[in-house]
Design an enzyme around this catalytic site. Structure first.
Site, PDB file in Angstrom:
ATOM      1  N   GLU A   1       0.851  -1.193   0.000  1.00  0.00           N
ATOM      2  CA  GLU A   1       0.000   0.000   0.000  1.00  0.00           C
ATOM      3  C   GLU A   1       0.884   1.239   0.000  1.00  0.00           C
ATOM      4  OE1 GLU A   1      -2.773   0.163   3.237  1.00  0.00           O
ATOM      5  OE2 GLU A   1      -3.537  -1.870   2.892  1.00  0.00           O
TER       6      GLU A   1
ATOM      7  N   GLU B   1     -13.466   5.779  -1.346  1.00  0.00           N
ATOM      8  CA  GLU B   1     -14.407   4.985  -0.545  1.00  0.00           C
ATOM      9  C   GLU B   1     -15.185   5.922   0.381  1.00  0.00           C
ATOM     10  OE1 GLU B   1     -13.045   0.739   0.470  1.00  0.00           O
ATOM     11  OE2 GLU B   1     -11.198   1.909   0.633  1.00  0.00           O
TER      12      GLU B   1
ATOM     13  N   LYS C   1     -15.909   5.052   4.231  1.00  0.00           N
ATOM     14  CA  LYS C   1     -14.831   4.892   5.200  1.00  0.00           C
ATOM     15  C   LYS C   1     -15.067   5.814   6.395  1.00  0.00           C
ATOM     16  CE  LYS C   1     -11.208   2.254   3.826  1.00  0.00           C
ATOM     17  NZ  LYS C   1     -10.454   1.327   4.690  1.00  0.00           N
TER      18      LYS C   1
ATOM     19  N   GLU D   1      -9.627   9.925   4.665  1.00  0.00           N
ATOM     20  CA  GLU D   1      -9.802   8.471   4.561  1.00  0.00           C
ATOM     21  C   GLU D   1     -10.709   8.082   3.402  1.00  0.00           C
ATOM     22  OE1 GLU D   1      -8.641   5.601   6.178  1.00  0.00           O
ATOM     23  OE2 GLU D   1      -7.095   7.031   6.730  1.00  0.00           O
TER      24      GLU D   1
END
Length: 498
Positions: free
Chosen positions: A264, A318, A321, A327
Protein backbone atom coordinates in the site's frame (compact mmCIF):
# COMPACT_ATOMS: atom_id res chain seq x y z
CA UNK A 1 26.63 2.15 17.11
CA UNK A 2 29.93 1.25 15.43
CA UNK A 3 29.42 -2.43 16.24
CA UNK A 4 25.83 -2.26 14.96
CA UNK A 5 26.97 -0.75 11.66
CA UNK A 6 29.80 -3.30 11.32
CA UNK A 7 27.32 -6.15 11.70
CA UNK A 8 25.12 -4.61 9.01
CA UNK A 9 28.08 -4.43 6.65
CA UNK A 10 29.00 -8.04 7.33
CA UNK A 11 25.50 -9.18 6.49
CA UNK A 12 24.88 -6.74 3.62
CA UNK A 13 24.42 -9.35 0.90
CA UNK A 14 22.62 -8.19 -2.21
CA UNK A 15 18.89 -8.84 -2.19
CA UNK A 16 17.86 -11.14 -5.01
CA UNK A 17 15.70 -9.29 -7.52
CA UNK A 18 12.31 -10.69 -8.44
CA UNK A 19 12.13 -12.67 -11.66
CA UNK A 20 9.55 -10.41 -13.22
CA UNK A 21 9.67 -6.78 -14.21
CA UNK A 22 8.67 -4.25 -11.53
CA UNK A 23 4.95 -3.60 -11.51
CA UNK A 24 2.42 -1.06 -10.33
CA UNK A 25 -0.78 -2.58 -9.03
CA UNK A 26 -3.84 -1.19 -7.28
CA UNK A 27 -5.73 -2.05 -4.12
CA UNK A 28 -9.47 -2.49 -4.54
CA UNK A 29 -11.44 -1.42 -1.48
CA UNK A 30 -15.19 -1.88 -1.35
CA UNK A 31 -16.43 0.68 1.22
CA UNK A 32 -18.47 2.52 -1.41
CA UNK A 33 -22.17 3.34 -1.14
CA UNK A 34 -22.45 2.52 -4.84
CA UNK A 35 -19.80 -0.15 -5.39
CA UNK A 36 -19.46 -0.94 -9.12
CA UNK A 37 -20.34 -4.45 -10.25
CA UNK A 38 -17.29 -6.74 -10.53
CA UNK A 39 -17.59 -6.75 -14.32
CA UNK A 40 -17.43 -2.93 -14.29
CA UNK A 41 -14.38 -3.04 -12.05
CA UNK A 42 -12.64 -5.44 -14.42
CA UNK A 43 -13.59 -3.31 -17.42
CA UNK A 44 -11.89 -0.33 -15.75
CA UNK A 45 -8.80 -2.41 -14.96
CA UNK A 46 -8.57 -3.51 -18.58
CA UNK A 47 -9.06 0.01 -19.91
CA UNK A 48 -6.23 1.21 -17.66
CA UNK A 49 -4.07 -1.82 -18.52
CA UNK A 50 -3.69 -2.59 -14.81
CA UNK A 51 -2.19 -6.07 -14.61
CA UNK A 52 -1.87 -6.47 -10.82
CA UNK A 53 -4.57 -6.05 -8.16
CA UNK A 54 -4.87 -6.71 -4.45
CA UNK A 55 -8.24 -7.61 -2.96
CA UNK A 56 -9.00 -7.14 0.75
CA UNK A 57 -10.88 -10.44 0.73
CA UNK A 58 -11.50 -13.27 -1.70
CA UNK A 59 -14.86 -12.14 -3.07
CA UNK A 60 -16.20 -14.91 -5.30
CA UNK A 61 -17.91 -12.62 -7.81
CA UNK A 62 -14.75 -10.56 -8.22
CA UNK A 63 -12.58 -13.66 -8.66
CA UNK A 64 -14.98 -14.94 -11.34
CA UNK A 65 -14.96 -11.57 -13.12
CA UNK A 66 -11.14 -11.61 -13.12
CA UNK A 67 -11.03 -15.06 -14.73
CA UNK A 68 -9.30 -15.31 -18.10
CA UNK A 69 -8.09 -11.70 -17.95
CA UNK A 70 -4.48 -12.55 -17.11
CA UNK A 71 -4.56 -9.95 -14.33
CA UNK A 72 -2.40 -11.09 -11.41
CA UNK A 73 -4.44 -11.18 -8.21
CA UNK A 74 -3.42 -11.04 -4.56
CA UNK A 75 -6.27 -12.27 -2.36
CA UNK A 76 -6.57 -11.66 1.38
CA UNK A 77 -7.50 -13.72 4.41
CA UNK A 78 -9.54 -11.11 6.36
CA UNK A 79 -8.25 -10.28 9.83
CA UNK A 80 -11.37 -11.67 11.46
CA UNK A 81 -10.65 -15.15 10.04
CA UNK A 82 -7.03 -15.40 11.21
CA UNK A 83 -7.75 -16.74 14.69
CA UNK A 84 -9.75 -19.66 13.29
CA UNK A 85 -7.27 -20.44 10.51
CA UNK A 86 -4.25 -20.07 12.80
CA UNK A 87 -5.65 -22.76 15.09
CA UNK A 88 -6.83 -25.26 12.49
CA UNK A 89 -5.01 -26.76 9.55
CA UNK A 90 -8.30 -28.02 8.11
CA UNK A 91 -9.87 -24.55 8.29
CA UNK A 92 -6.91 -23.21 6.34
CA UNK A 93 -7.22 -26.02 3.81
CA UNK A 94 -10.91 -25.28 3.33
CA UNK A 95 -10.13 -21.57 2.82
CA UNK A 96 -7.53 -22.34 0.15
CA UNK A 97 -9.81 -24.86 -1.55
CA UNK A 98 -12.73 -22.43 -1.72
CA UNK A 99 -10.85 -19.21 -2.54
CA UNK A 100 -7.83 -20.31 -4.54
CA UNK A 101 -8.04 -23.84 -5.91
CA UNK A 102 -11.64 -23.34 -7.10
CA UNK A 103 -10.56 -20.36 -9.24
CA UNK A 104 -7.01 -21.18 -10.31
CA UNK A 105 -5.68 -21.10 -13.03
CA UNK A 106 -8.54 -19.29 -14.81
CA UNK A 107 -8.08 -16.51 -12.27
CA UNK A 108 -4.37 -15.76 -12.04
CA UNK A 109 -3.97 -15.76 -8.26
CA UNK A 110 -0.31 -15.13 -7.45
CA UNK A 111 -0.30 -14.17 -3.76
CA UNK A 112 -2.22 -14.60 -0.52
CA UNK A 113 -2.07 -11.80 2.05
CA UNK A 114 -2.78 -13.33 5.45
CA UNK A 115 -4.47 -10.42 7.18
CA UNK A 116 -3.52 -6.77 6.95
CA UNK A 117 -1.33 -4.95 9.51
CA UNK A 118 -2.23 -7.64 12.06
CA UNK A 119 0.66 -6.85 14.42
CA UNK A 120 -0.49 -3.26 14.92
CA UNK A 121 -4.29 -3.55 14.57
CA UNK A 122 -5.16 -7.01 15.93
CA UNK A 123 -2.66 -7.96 18.65
CA UNK A 124 -4.82 -10.87 19.83
CA UNK A 125 -4.31 -12.58 16.49
CA UNK A 126 -0.58 -11.86 16.32
CA UNK A 127 0.27 -14.99 18.34
CA UNK A 128 -1.28 -17.25 15.67
CA UNK A 129 -0.34 -15.19 12.60
CA UNK A 130 2.67 -17.30 11.60
CA UNK A 131 0.71 -20.50 12.23
CA UNK A 132 -2.05 -19.21 9.94
CA UNK A 133 0.54 -18.38 7.25
CA UNK A 134 2.13 -21.83 7.53
CA UNK A 135 -1.24 -23.63 7.42
CA UNK A 136 -2.24 -21.66 4.31
CA UNK A 137 1.10 -22.53 2.70
CA UNK A 138 0.71 -26.21 3.60
CA UNK A 139 -2.66 -26.23 1.86
CA UNK A 140 -1.02 -24.74 -1.24
CA UNK A 141 1.69 -27.44 -1.11
CA UNK A 142 -0.99 -30.11 -0.92
CA UNK A 143 -2.63 -28.61 -4.02
CA UNK A 144 0.73 -28.28 -5.80
CA UNK A 145 0.30 -24.49 -5.98
CA UNK A 146 3.02 -23.36 -3.58
CA UNK A 147 5.34 -22.37 -6.45
CA UNK A 148 2.64 -20.32 -8.17
CA UNK A 149 1.17 -18.56 -5.13
CA UNK A 150 3.30 -16.72 -2.55
CA UNK A 151 2.13 -16.27 1.03
CA UNK A 152 2.97 -13.30 3.24
CA UNK A 153 1.31 -10.67 5.43
CA UNK A 154 1.23 -6.87 4.90
CA UNK A 155 2.98 -5.04 7.74
CA UNK A 156 2.69 -1.42 8.78
CA UNK A 157 5.94 0.53 8.41
CA UNK A 158 5.31 1.77 11.96
CA UNK A 159 6.84 -1.46 13.30
CA UNK A 160 10.21 -0.14 12.07
CA UNK A 161 11.77 2.05 14.76
CA UNK A 162 14.48 4.69 14.40
CA UNK A 163 13.86 4.63 10.65
CA UNK A 164 16.19 7.51 9.79
CA UNK A 165 18.95 7.20 9.08
CA UNK A 166 17.88 3.88 7.50
CA UNK A 167 21.10 2.14 8.56
CA UNK A 168 20.04 2.47 12.21
CA UNK A 169 16.54 1.05 11.68
CA UNK A 170 15.31 -1.98 13.58
CA UNK A 171 11.99 -3.71 14.13
CA UNK A 172 10.07 -3.12 17.35
CA UNK A 173 11.79 -5.73 19.51
CA UNK A 174 8.58 -6.65 21.30
CA UNK A 175 7.40 -8.10 17.98
CA UNK A 176 10.48 -10.29 17.42
CA UNK A 177 8.72 -13.46 18.67
CA UNK A 178 6.46 -13.10 15.61
CA UNK A 179 8.81 -11.39 13.17
CA UNK A 180 11.70 -13.86 13.43
CA UNK A 181 9.63 -16.94 12.54
CA UNK A 182 7.83 -14.87 9.89
CA UNK A 183 11.13 -13.89 8.26
CA UNK A 184 12.30 -17.52 8.51
CA UNK A 185 9.19 -18.54 6.60
CA UNK A 186 9.55 -15.83 3.93
CA UNK A 187 13.19 -16.75 3.36
CA UNK A 188 12.60 -20.50 3.19
CA UNK A 189 9.67 -20.20 0.76
CA UNK A 190 11.14 -17.48 -1.48
CA UNK A 191 8.36 -15.07 -0.56
CA UNK A 192 8.66 -11.34 0.11
CA UNK A 193 8.15 -8.88 2.91
CA UNK A 194 4.89 -7.02 2.33
CA UNK A 195 5.12 -3.46 3.64
CA UNK A 196 2.61 -0.58 3.72
CA UNK A 197 4.38 2.77 3.27
CA UNK A 198 2.56 6.10 3.66
CA UNK A 199 4.85 9.14 3.27
CA UNK A 200 1.71 11.28 3.73
CA UNK A 201 1.41 10.21 7.36
CA UNK A 202 5.18 10.39 7.92
CA UNK A 203 5.05 13.98 6.65
CA UNK A 204 1.95 14.91 8.67
CA UNK A 205 3.41 13.51 11.90
CA UNK A 206 6.89 15.00 11.47
CA UNK A 207 5.96 18.49 12.74
CA UNK A 208 7.73 20.10 9.82
CA UNK A 209 10.90 18.00 10.00
CA UNK A 210 10.08 16.23 6.71
CA UNK A 211 9.79 18.72 3.81
CA UNK A 212 6.74 18.29 1.58
CA UNK A 213 8.88 17.98 -1.56
CA UNK A 214 10.84 15.14 0.07
CA UNK A 215 7.58 13.29 0.75
CA UNK A 216 6.26 13.87 -2.79
CA UNK A 217 9.30 12.56 -4.73
CA UNK A 218 9.98 16.04 -6.07
CA UNK A 219 13.46 16.81 -7.36
CA UNK A 220 15.73 18.15 -4.65
CA UNK A 221 19.02 20.03 -4.94
CA UNK A 222 21.93 17.99 -3.53
CA UNK A 223 22.14 20.17 -0.41
CA UNK A 224 18.50 19.33 0.42
CA UNK A 225 18.94 15.56 0.16
CA UNK A 226 18.91 13.53 3.36
CA UNK A 227 22.23 11.79 4.01
CA UNK A 228 22.66 8.63 6.07
CA UNK A 229 25.68 9.50 8.20
CA UNK A 230 26.69 5.83 8.54
CA UNK A 231 26.55 4.80 4.89
CA UNK A 232 26.80 8.27 3.28
CA UNK A 233 23.91 7.22 1.02
CA UNK A 234 21.79 10.13 -0.21
CA UNK A 235 17.99 9.95 0.00
CA UNK A 236 15.71 12.10 -2.12
CA UNK A 237 12.34 10.80 -0.90
CA UNK A 238 10.63 9.22 2.11
CA UNK A 239 9.56 6.12 0.15
CA UNK A 240 13.13 4.96 -0.58
CA UNK A 241 14.23 5.72 2.95
CA UNK A 242 11.44 3.54 4.38
CA UNK A 243 12.15 0.66 1.99
CA UNK A 244 15.84 0.75 2.91
CA UNK A 245 14.94 1.00 6.60
CA UNK A 246 13.08 -2.31 6.14
CA UNK A 247 16.12 -3.87 4.46
CA UNK A 248 18.42 -2.69 7.27
CA UNK A 249 15.96 -3.86 9.93
CA UNK A 250 15.92 -7.31 8.34
CA UNK A 251 19.73 -7.28 8.07
CA UNK A 252 19.89 -6.46 11.79
CA UNK A 253 18.18 -9.83 12.34
CA UNK A 254 20.51 -11.48 9.77
CA UNK A 255 17.98 -11.73 6.91
CA UNK A 256 19.52 -10.29 3.76
CA UNK A 257 17.81 -11.95 0.81
CA UNK A 258 14.11 -11.22 1.31
CA UNK A 259 12.79 -8.70 -1.24
CA UNK A 260 10.30 -5.99 -0.31
CA UNK A 261 6.97 -5.49 -2.08
CA UNK A 262 5.02 -2.39 -1.08
CA UNK A 263 1.41 -3.48 -0.66
CA UNK A 264 0.00 0.00 0.00
CA UNK A 265 1.16 3.52 -0.82
CA UNK A 266 -0.61 6.64 -1.98
CA UNK A 267 -1.72 10.16 -1.11
CA UNK A 268 -5.22 11.53 -0.39
CA UNK A 269 -6.71 14.07 -2.79
CA UNK A 270 -8.97 15.77 -0.25
CA UNK A 271 -8.90 16.36 3.48
CA UNK A 272 -10.39 18.34 6.32
CA UNK A 273 -9.30 21.76 7.52
CA UNK A 274 -6.51 20.17 9.54
CA UNK A 275 -5.21 18.31 6.47
CA UNK A 276 -4.12 21.15 4.17
CA UNK A 277 -1.76 18.98 2.12
CA UNK A 278 -4.40 16.42 1.14
CA UNK A 279 -4.97 18.01 -2.26
CA UNK A 280 -5.54 16.89 -5.83
CA UNK A 281 -2.23 18.39 -6.91
CA UNK A 282 -0.25 16.63 -4.20
CA UNK A 283 -2.01 13.30 -4.76
CA UNK A 284 -1.33 13.56 -8.49
CA UNK A 285 2.30 14.51 -7.89
CA UNK A 286 2.92 11.69 -5.43
CA UNK A 287 1.29 8.89 -7.40
CA UNK A 288 2.68 10.06 -10.74
CA UNK A 289 6.19 10.24 -9.32
CA UNK A 290 5.77 6.91 -7.53
CA UNK A 291 4.75 5.17 -10.76
CA UNK A 292 7.66 6.71 -12.66
CA UNK A 293 10.04 5.72 -9.86
CA UNK A 294 8.95 2.08 -9.95
CA UNK A 295 9.07 1.78 -13.72
CA UNK A 296 12.44 3.53 -13.95
CA UNK A 297 13.91 0.52 -12.09
CA UNK A 298 16.20 2.76 -10.07
CA UNK A 299 15.69 0.76 -6.89
CA UNK A 300 16.80 2.40 -3.65
CA UNK A 301 20.13 3.86 -2.53
CA UNK A 302 20.93 0.65 -0.60
CA UNK A 303 19.84 -1.62 -3.44
CA UNK A 304 20.09 0.30 -6.73
CA UNK A 305 18.41 -1.49 -9.60
CA UNK A 306 16.47 -3.85 -7.32
CA UNK A 307 12.78 -3.67 -8.14
CA UNK A 308 10.29 -2.33 -5.59
CA UNK A 309 6.92 -3.33 -7.01
CA UNK A 310 4.08 -1.36 -5.44
CA UNK A 311 0.29 -1.44 -5.12
CA UNK A 312 -1.29 2.02 -5.08
CA UNK A 313 -3.87 2.71 -2.42
CA UNK A 314 -6.36 2.72 -4.05
CA UNK A 315 -8.57 2.23 -7.12
CA UNK A 316 -11.75 3.98 -5.89
CA UNK A 317 -12.58 6.72 -3.41
CA UNK A 318 -14.41 4.99 -0.54
CA UNK A 319 -17.16 7.31 0.68
CA UNK A 320 -18.22 4.94 3.48
CA UNK A 321 -14.83 4.89 5.20
CA UNK A 322 -14.86 6.16 8.76
CA UNK A 323 -12.37 8.63 10.17
CA UNK A 324 -11.14 11.96 8.80
CA UNK A 325 -12.21 13.23 5.39
CA UNK A 326 -8.93 12.13 3.84
CA UNK A 327 -9.80 8.47 4.56
CA UNK A 328 -12.54 8.68 1.93
CA UNK A 329 -10.32 10.22 -0.74
CA UNK A 330 -7.34 8.02 -1.59
CA UNK A 331 -8.81 6.74 -4.86
CA UNK A 332 -7.68 7.24 -8.43
CA UNK A 333 -11.31 7.04 -9.63
CA UNK A 334 -14.80 7.70 -8.34
CA UNK A 335 -17.49 5.01 -8.30
CA UNK A 336 -18.43 5.84 -11.91
CA UNK A 337 -14.89 5.20 -13.11
CA UNK A 338 -14.16 8.89 -13.66
CA UNK A 339 -10.58 9.88 -12.81
CA UNK A 340 -10.17 12.05 -9.73
CA UNK A 341 -7.16 13.53 -11.58
CA UNK A 342 -5.15 12.73 -14.69
CA UNK A 343 -1.80 11.26 -13.74
CA UNK A 344 1.26 12.94 -15.25
CA UNK A 345 2.89 9.87 -16.73
CA UNK A 346 5.63 9.00 -19.15
CA UNK A 347 7.72 5.83 -19.32
CA UNK A 348 4.82 3.70 -18.01
CA UNK A 349 3.43 2.53 -21.32
CA UNK A 350 -0.33 2.73 -21.02
CA UNK A 351 -0.49 1.49 -17.41
CA UNK A 352 -2.80 3.82 -15.49
CA UNK A 353 -2.86 6.32 -18.32
CA UNK A 354 -6.10 7.05 -16.55
CA UNK A 355 -7.75 9.60 -18.80
CA UNK A 356 -10.84 7.55 -19.63
CA UNK A 357 -11.44 9.77 -22.65
CA UNK A 358 -8.40 7.89 -24.03
CA UNK A 359 -6.45 11.13 -24.31
CA UNK A 360 -2.91 9.77 -24.64
CA UNK A 361 0.09 11.06 -26.56
CA UNK A 362 3.30 9.68 -28.01
CA UNK A 363 6.45 11.61 -27.19
CA UNK A 364 10.22 11.19 -27.15
CA UNK A 365 11.65 9.31 -24.19
CA UNK A 366 13.67 11.26 -21.66
CA UNK A 367 17.36 10.84 -22.40
CA UNK A 368 16.83 9.33 -25.85
CA UNK A 369 19.87 9.45 -28.14
CA UNK A 370 19.55 12.61 -30.32
CA UNK A 371 20.83 10.74 -33.39
CA UNK A 372 18.19 8.05 -32.94
CA UNK A 373 15.55 10.73 -32.43
CA UNK A 374 16.63 12.47 -35.62
CA UNK A 375 16.48 9.19 -37.55
CA UNK A 376 13.00 8.52 -36.16
CA UNK A 377 11.85 12.04 -37.02
CA UNK A 378 13.19 11.65 -40.56
CA UNK A 379 11.37 8.33 -40.93
CA UNK A 380 8.06 9.71 -39.59
CA UNK A 381 8.12 12.71 -41.95
CA UNK A 382 9.31 10.53 -44.85
CA UNK A 383 8.32 6.86 -45.20
CA UNK A 384 5.92 7.21 -42.25
CA UNK A 385 3.93 9.74 -44.31
CA UNK A 386 3.26 12.11 -41.41
CA UNK A 387 2.15 15.59 -42.49
CA UNK A 388 4.99 17.56 -40.92
CA UNK A 389 4.34 20.97 -42.50
CA UNK A 390 3.37 22.46 -39.08
CA UNK A 391 7.06 22.07 -38.20
CA UNK A 392 8.20 24.41 -40.99
CA UNK A 393 9.66 27.78 -40.07
CA UNK A 394 6.86 30.25 -39.42
CA UNK A 395 4.34 27.48 -38.72
CA UNK A 396 2.70 26.82 -35.31
CA UNK A 397 4.98 23.95 -34.23
CA UNK A 398 8.35 25.22 -35.51
CA UNK A 399 9.33 26.63 -32.12
CA UNK A 400 11.13 25.38 -30.15
CA UNK A 401 13.39 24.43 -33.05
CA UNK A 402 15.00 21.29 -31.66
CA UNK A 403 14.87 17.59 -32.42
CA UNK A 404 12.97 16.65 -29.25
CA UNK A 405 10.10 19.09 -29.80
CA UNK A 406 9.82 18.22 -33.49
CA UNK A 407 10.04 14.49 -32.79
CA UNK A 408 7.25 14.83 -30.21
CA UNK A 409 4.94 16.28 -32.84
CA UNK A 410 5.87 13.76 -35.54
CA UNK A 411 5.66 10.78 -33.18
CA UNK A 412 2.28 11.82 -31.81
CA UNK A 413 0.81 12.49 -35.25
CA UNK A 414 1.91 9.05 -36.46
CA UNK A 415 0.60 7.45 -33.25
CA UNK A 416 -2.86 8.97 -33.74
CA UNK A 417 -2.88 8.18 -37.46
CA UNK A 418 -2.23 4.51 -36.66
CA UNK A 419 -5.08 4.32 -34.15
CA UNK A 420 -3.01 4.87 -30.98
CA UNK A 421 -1.83 1.27 -30.80
CA UNK A 422 1.16 0.68 -28.49
CA UNK A 423 3.25 -0.55 -31.44
CA UNK A 424 2.77 2.81 -33.15
CA UNK A 425 4.60 4.53 -30.29
CA UNK A 426 7.92 2.77 -30.26
CA UNK A 427 10.20 4.21 -32.96
CA UNK A 428 12.95 1.75 -32.19
CA UNK A 429 12.68 2.39 -28.46
CA UNK A 430 12.99 6.19 -28.39
CA UNK A 431 9.28 6.98 -27.89
CA UNK A 432 6.83 6.42 -25.05
CA UNK A 433 3.11 6.88 -24.34
CA UNK A 434 2.22 9.78 -22.03
CA UNK A 435 -0.96 11.25 -20.57
CA UNK A 436 0.59 14.73 -20.39
CA UNK A 437 -0.50 16.91 -23.30
CA UNK A 438 2.69 18.14 -25.08
CA UNK A 439 0.83 20.91 -26.91
CA UNK A 440 2.23 24.39 -26.44
CA UNK A 441 1.12 27.85 -27.53
CA UNK A 442 -0.71 27.56 -30.85
CA UNK A 443 0.84 24.15 -31.53
CA UNK A 444 -1.99 21.72 -30.79
CA UNK A 445 -1.13 18.04 -31.00
CA UNK A 446 -3.61 15.50 -32.40
CA UNK A 447 -6.22 14.69 -29.75
CA UNK A 448 -5.37 17.74 -27.66
CA UNK A 449 -8.19 19.84 -26.30
CA UNK A 450 -7.27 23.46 -26.91
CA UNK A 451 -8.09 26.39 -24.67
CA UNK A 452 -11.26 26.98 -26.63
CA UNK A 453 -12.34 23.37 -26.11
CA UNK A 454 -11.73 22.31 -29.70
CA UNK A 455 -9.71 19.27 -30.62
CA UNK A 456 -6.35 19.67 -32.26
CA UNK A 457 -6.51 17.06 -34.99
CA UNK A 458 -4.17 17.71 -37.88
CA UNK A 459 -5.19 15.26 -40.58
CA UNK A 460 -2.38 13.23 -42.09
CA UNK A 461 -2.49 12.13 -45.71
CA UNK A 462 -3.54 8.56 -46.38
CA UNK A 463 -0.82 5.95 -46.62
CA UNK A 464 -1.21 5.62 -50.37
CA UNK A 465 -1.62 9.31 -51.17
CA UNK A 466 0.88 11.44 -53.04
CA UNK A 467 1.49 15.01 -52.01
CA UNK A 468 2.98 17.34 -54.57
CA UNK A 469 2.37 20.43 -52.47
CA UNK A 470 5.38 22.72 -52.68
CA UNK A 471 5.56 23.26 -48.91
CA UNK A 472 5.75 19.53 -48.34
CA UNK A 473 8.53 19.34 -50.94
CA UNK A 474 10.36 22.21 -49.25
CA UNK A 475 10.05 20.52 -45.86
CA UNK A 476 11.45 17.29 -47.29
CA UNK A 477 14.41 19.24 -48.65
CA UNK A 478 14.85 20.97 -45.30
CA UNK A 479 15.09 17.62 -43.62
CA UNK A 480 17.83 16.46 -45.98
CA UNK A 481 19.80 19.64 -45.40
CA UNK A 482 19.22 19.60 -41.66
CA UNK A 483 20.60 16.11 -41.06
CA UNK A 484 23.36 14.24 -42.82
CA UNK A 485 22.69 11.44 -40.34
CA UNK A 486 19.56 10.20 -42.07
CA UNK A 487 21.22 7.23 -43.77
CA UNK A 488 22.98 6.32 -40.55
CA UNK A 489 19.65 6.58 -38.76
CA UNK A 490 18.01 4.14 -41.11
CA UNK A 491 20.87 1.69 -40.62
CA UNK A 492 20.41 2.02 -36.87
CA UNK A 493 16.68 1.58 -37.30
CA UNK A 494 17.28 -1.92 -38.63
CA UNK A 495 13.72 -2.59 -39.60
CA UNK A 496 11.52 -0.23 -41.61
CA UNK A 497 8.28 0.49 -39.76
CA UNK A 498 5.18 -0.17 -41.77
Amino acid sequence: MALHFLLLLLFAVSVVAADEEPFIGVNIGTDLSDMPHPTQVVALLKAQQIRHVRLYDADQAMLLALAKTGIQVAVTVPNEEILAIGQSNSTAANWVSRNVVAHYPATNITAICVGSEVLTTLPNAAKVLVSAIKYIHSALVASNLDRQVKVSTPLSSSIILDSFPPSQAFFNRSLNPVLVPLLDFLQSTGSYLMLNIYPYYDYMQSNGVIPLDYALFKSLPPNKEAVDSNTLLHYTNVFDAMVDAAYFAMAFLNYTNIPVVVTESGWPSKGGSNEPDATVDNANTYNSNLIKHVFNKTGTPKHPGIDVSTYIYELYNEDMKSGPLSEKNWGLFDANGTPIYILHLTESGAVLANDTSNNTFCIAKDGADPKMLQAALDWACGPGKVECSPLLQGQPCYEPDNVIAHANYAFDTYYHKMGKTPDACDFNGVATISTSDPSHGSCLFPGSVGKNGTLGNFTAPSMNSTNSDSSAYKFSCDLRIRSLLMVTGFLLWGVVLL
